[in-house]
Design a protein around this motif. Structure first.
Motif, PDB file in Angstrom:
ATOM      1  N   MET A  16       0.826  -1.213   0.000  1.00  8.42           N
ATOM      2  CA  MET A  16       0.000   0.000   0.000  1.00  8.42           C
ATOM      3  C   MET A  16       0.857   1.258   0.000  1.00  8.42           C
ATOM      4  O   MET A  16       0.501   2.268  -0.630  1.00  8.42           O
TER       5      MET A  16
ATOM      6  N   SER B 288       0.947   4.044  -2.988  1.00  8.06           N
ATOM      7  CA  SER B 288       0.753   5.453  -2.644  1.00  8.06           C
ATOM      8  C   SER B 288       1.849   6.319  -3.271  1.00  8.06           C
ATOM      9  O   SER B 288       1.572   7.389  -3.825  1.00  8.06           O
TER      10      SER B 288
ATOM     11  N   GLN C 270       1.248   6.513  -6.834  1.00  7.79           N
ATOM     12  CA  GLN C 270      -0.083   7.085  -7.072  1.00  7.79           C
ATOM     13  C   GLN C 270      -0.958   6.153  -7.914  1.00  7.79           C
ATOM     14  O   GLN C 270      -1.709   6.584  -8.802  1.00  7.79           O
TER      15      GLN C 270
ATOM     16  N   TYR D 137      -5.371   0.872  -5.770  1.00  2.00           N
ATOM     17  CA  TYR D 137      -5.221  -0.560  -5.500  1.00  2.00           C
ATOM     18  C   TYR D 137      -5.958  -1.407  -6.536  1.00  2.00           C
ATOM     19  O   TYR D 137      -5.449  -2.446  -6.981  1.00  2.00           O
TER      20      TYR D 137
END
Length: 454
Positions: free
Chosen positions: A411, A415, A418, A421
């Motif tokens: 995760m 992030s 960018q 998921y």
């Protein structure tokens, strides 16, 4: 999802309650020719109930930490040593140099980059440290006319392939083999083959997808993101003579560890000592002051605190099951179900079990400490060698790290890049499915060849 510490402590409480419900029982154990304690599968008997006292759910925590102290401090020392090595910037500079040389040769760049990161995953257990390379991967992929998914995958899936093979990964294979009473890093031949196969599979899918995006940007699963992406630059660090000298120290240390494994004298203590020497020597050669080296050690140890402490907490489950004399009853019940199955099916089942468990315990060290004490004796009874039990764990843990949203590393990486998921899931599922099929085949092969040394 509850925190992994909360989940494992909840299992400790459930185990304590179970000692009042599950009938107590025990196997006789004997020491085999290799000095291991092995279950005599014909000797299970029920005995008088011996439930634990309620206060033990608290007192077992320090006892668990003490019982697992050798593994916990091994993780801390090696984590600190890796911190000292990372503090020199040599690994980052070395990877940057290789990648920059192959910048416009994607047919070589993609598989070679993934192979390099797989080596990091297989030896240093590269996980959190992959995050610093994701911007490099994304920018590099875009400069080739590809997208952020391609760049993220070159780094993350490369590391995942090596982490799953893990032929010298102390944080997963090392911990699991220590618990299973196997020689440290034994059976590395098959693990190296697994790593190469996994890198090949991932590189095929990543290259194929990247070339499709290169032909038409609208083929990108993150096309909206790519339309918004501006011009980005990444500063490739220069590879200095000091960096080269540090890399030589690292390769020399790893070669010494392999020599020790082959000649049967590489134990956890010696491994920790070699890593510590590598770290200190690298720090000085890299031009860092003694204070800076000490700070890097603390930072490296801090980075593995979660994994180290969860090993001690997971050991509490085993202690409660043993004190309540129900661990053998659990082993007897599970092995009775599996005994009628071919050992190849049982081995594949162990892999899928570990794969699912990683959703709830996203820590390799913690998962090993939680599951191997049960899986190893079950394997003894149903004909699955302990080396195959460890293989099932490492494959189940390694693959799912880059699939389940409970993985903090995945995760965090998404992030940084960018990438939503759901877009990652759409991209990665064919790779994962192929890896899962390959893992099942490898598990079956490990049974057929009698994967040793035990």
């Amino acid at each position: 999802m509850p925190h992994a510490f909360v989940l494992i402590y909840a299992i400790v409480i459930v185990a304590a309650i179970a000692s009042y419900i599950i009938p107590a029982g025990e196997y006789d154990r004997y020491e085999d020719s290799e000095g291991r304690q092995v279950v005599d599968e014909t000797t299970f008997t029920y005995i008088e109930q011996n439930p634990v006292e309620w206060t033990q759910v608290f007192t077992v925590v320090p006892l668990g930490m003490v019982d697992a102290a050798s593994i916990i401090f091994l993780i801390f020392i090696i984590g600190g040593a890796l911190g000292m090595i990372n503090g020199t910037g040599a690994i980052e500079a070395g990877i940057n140099k290789i990648v920059s040389l192959l910048k416009n040769k994607e047919i070589i760049l993609i598989p070679l980059t993934m192979l390099i990161f797989s080596f990091g995953g297989a030896t240093f257990g590269m996980a959190e440290s992959t995050l610093i390379f994701i911007p490099m991967g994304v920018i590099l992929a875009r400069s080739l006319g590809m997208d952020a998914l391609t760049g993220m995958s070159m780094v993350a899936l490369g590391a995942a392939a090596g982490f799953s093979g893990g032929f010298m990964n102390i944080f997963t294979v090392g911990v699991a083999q220590e618990i299973a009473e196997l020689p440290l890093f034994s059976g590395m031949g098959l693990r190296i083959i697994v790593q190469i196969i996994f890198v090949g599979i991932a590189a095929f899918f990543v290259y194929k997808y990247g070339k499709r995006v290169q032909k038409d940007k609208q083929n990108s699963y993150v096309y909206d993101l790519e339309k918004q992406a501006g011009t980005e630059t990444y500063e490739f660090k220069d590879l200095t003579k000091r960096h080269i000298a540090v890399l030589l120290v690292i390769f020399g240390g790893l070669a010494l560890i392999v020599y020790g494994v082959v000649n049967g004298w590489s134990t956890g203590t010696e491994l920790a000592a070699i890593f510590l020497a590598m770290g200190i020597l690298s720090g000085f050669i890299g031009g860092n002051s003694p204070n800076a080296i000490a700070e890097d050690f603390i930072k490296g140890a801090k980075d593995v605190t979660f994994g180290a402490l969860i090993v001690g907490l997971a050991r509490c489950i085993l202690l409660i099951l043993e004190d309540g004399t129900i661990i053998d009853t659990v082993i007897f019940a599970v092995s009775s179900v599996l005994e009628g199955l071919p050992s190849t099916i049982a081995a594949v089942g162990m892999f899928f079990t570990q794969f699912i468990i990683n959703f709830f315990i996203p820590s390799g060290s913690g998962q090993a400490a939680t599951t191997i004490p049960l899986m190893a004796p079950i394997g003894d009874i149903v004909g699955v060698p302990r080396q195959s039990v460890v293989l099932a764990f490492q494959l189940g843990d390694g693959l799912s790290n880059y699939l389940f949203p409970t993985s903090a590393i995945l995760m965090a990486g998404l992030s940084i890049a960018q990438i939503p998921y759901e877009k990652w899931l759409r991209f990665v599922w064919p790779v994962m499915l192929t890896w899962i099929i390959a893992s099942s085949v490898v598990m079956a092969v490990s049974i057929i060849i009698g994967y040793g040394p035990f």
